[in-house]
Scaffold this active site. Structure first.
Site, PDB file in Angstrom:
ATOM      1  N   GLU A  48       0.818  -1.214   0.000  1.00  0.00           N
ATOM      2  CA  GLU A  48       0.000   0.000   0.000  1.00  0.00           C
ATOM      3  C   GLU A  48       0.851   1.263   0.000  1.00  0.00           C
ATOM      4  OE1 GLU A  48      -2.708  -3.203   0.838  1.00  0.00           O
ATOM      5  OE2 GLU A  48      -0.750  -2.696   1.721  1.00  0.00           O
ATOM      6  N   HIS A  78      -9.285  -5.567  10.929  1.00  0.00           N
ATOM      7  CA  HIS A  78      -9.922  -5.391   9.620  1.00  0.00           C
ATOM      8  C   HIS A  78     -11.313  -4.773   9.726  1.00  0.00           C
ATOM      9  CE1 HIS A  78      -7.334  -8.911   7.830  1.00  0.00           C
ATOM     10  NE2 HIS A  78      -6.621  -7.841   8.148  1.00  0.00           N
TER      11      HIS A  78
END
Length: 370
Positions: free
Chosen positions: A99, A168
């Site tokens: 990322e 998450h």
């Protein structure tokens, strides 16, 4: 359709004769049916995202999509289905699992004048790229005295899904909403999603586009206007989903659905709730919120994120600053529990807002027994 009718009837004379002999109402009925069918069109949130991306990429060659598995796999959630085949690997770019790396590339491309749409498999993974999002994307226009625009969209699922654990499941609306230089959008329905994503891609500034994984497969009715390629919704404008007179309920993303269900239950008990779909977290539509509170005199805020320093806290402050004298009851905040989200399904449900929580809060503001 009318051409076929005329052809079957033997031309215009027979067509108009049909109307003259008193069967014109049949044609009018067919027209009404056609209009109703168009109005009843439904679209999933996934389809709304896909069509918005497709149309904006078709309209502007500077727009491109990048992220993990967006190309060959057609997206982890199939949002980018068909786009690689249509636009090729130069505009639908599969990236390594890094990322920090691909977000930095996207920001650099935006500096150069391109319009990247960066997909995160989940915004939890965007934590790896915070420096690029906050320090590079959000601040560069200001630090360059307006000389460098950063037209980039960061999009992906935000908030809790189901059984994916604390790492998450975070809601980042308040995180990004506190940062000057960013615009932060959190749509609910397919029409919201389609119109706001198109607005985000066209915007000259960096936009955080917060989706919800559990909404991707949900279908919503869309207007004929919304399926037009020119359709676009304004950034910074909330949407009143239901008008009411007794209590205002604000929500965004998946929580809008909960607020609407709560409003149905409250209506059966004689409480008229006005539900506001925020759509935009930054800028926040304070005018619409305050106007509603001045009408209903009560406020319940609903969000999935943590209560401390949350979106609801900002809304409460705005109402206290601008409409305090209109309040007939303390403001109620519904938010996720102030703990990392548990993995166990029963504990996960207890840690997230539920419809019954919204109903109880609205009743409290109306001084009804719960």
């Amino acid at each position: 359709m009318w051409g076929i009718v005329r052809q079957r009837l033997g031309g215009y004379s027979a067509y108009y004769s049909l109307q003259r002999i008193g069967l014109g109402h049949l044609l009018n009925s067919l027209k009404c049916y056609s209009s109703e069918a168009a109005a009843a069109k439904k679209m999933t949130v996934r389809e709304a995202l896909n069509s918005a991306l497709d149309e904006e990429m078709s309209a502007d060659p500077k727009v491109f999509l990048m992220g993990e598995e967006v190309g060959e796999y057609q997206g982890a959630y199939k949002i980018s289905k068909g786009l690689l085949e249509k636009y090729g690997p130069e505009r639908v770019c599969d990236t390594p699992i890094t990322e920090a790396g691909f977000t930095g590339i996207g920001v650099g491309a935006a500096y150069y004048g391109l319009k990247p749409v960066v997909e995160f498999m989940t915004f939890n993974f965007a934590m790896q790229a915070m420096d690029h999002i906050i320090n590079s994307a959000a601040k560069t226009n200001y630090m360059s005295a307006g000389q460098i625009s950063v037209p980039i969209v960061f999009r992906g699922p935000n908030g809790a899904a189901a059984g994916v654990g604390a790492q998450h499941s975070q809601c980042y609306a308040a995180w990004y909403g506190s940062c000057p230089g960013l615009k932060v959008l959190a749509p609910y329905s397919s029409e919201d999603t389609r119109g706001l994503l198109k607005a985000a891609i066209r915007d000259p500034d960096p936009v955080i586009f917060l989706e919800n994984e559990l909404l991707y497969g949900e279908s919503f009715p869309v207007s004929a206007e919304a399926v037009d390629s020119s359709f676009c919704l304004p950034i910074g404008k909330a949407k009143i989903e239901i008008e009411g007179k007794d209590v205002t309920i604000t929500a965004f993303s998946k929580m809008v659905g909960y607020a609407l269900k709560a409003a149905e239950i409250l209506a059966k008990e004689g409480i008229s709730a006005e539900v506001i779909n925020l759509c935009s977290i930054r800028p926040l539509d304070r005018a619409t919120i305050n106007a509603s509170v001045r009408k209903t005199n009560r406020l319940v805020t609903v969000e999935e994120g943590y209560p401390q320093h949350g979106v609801g806290a900002e809304i409460c402050t705005s109402v206290i600053e601008e409409s305090f004298e209109y309040l007939d009851a303390p403001v109620e905040r519904i938010a996720g529990a102030d703990v990392p989200l548990p993995y166990a399904a029963n504990l996960e449900r207890m840690a997230l807002p539920q419809v019954e929580d919204v109903v109880r809060a609205a009743k409290r503001t109306c001084y009804r027994s719960v």
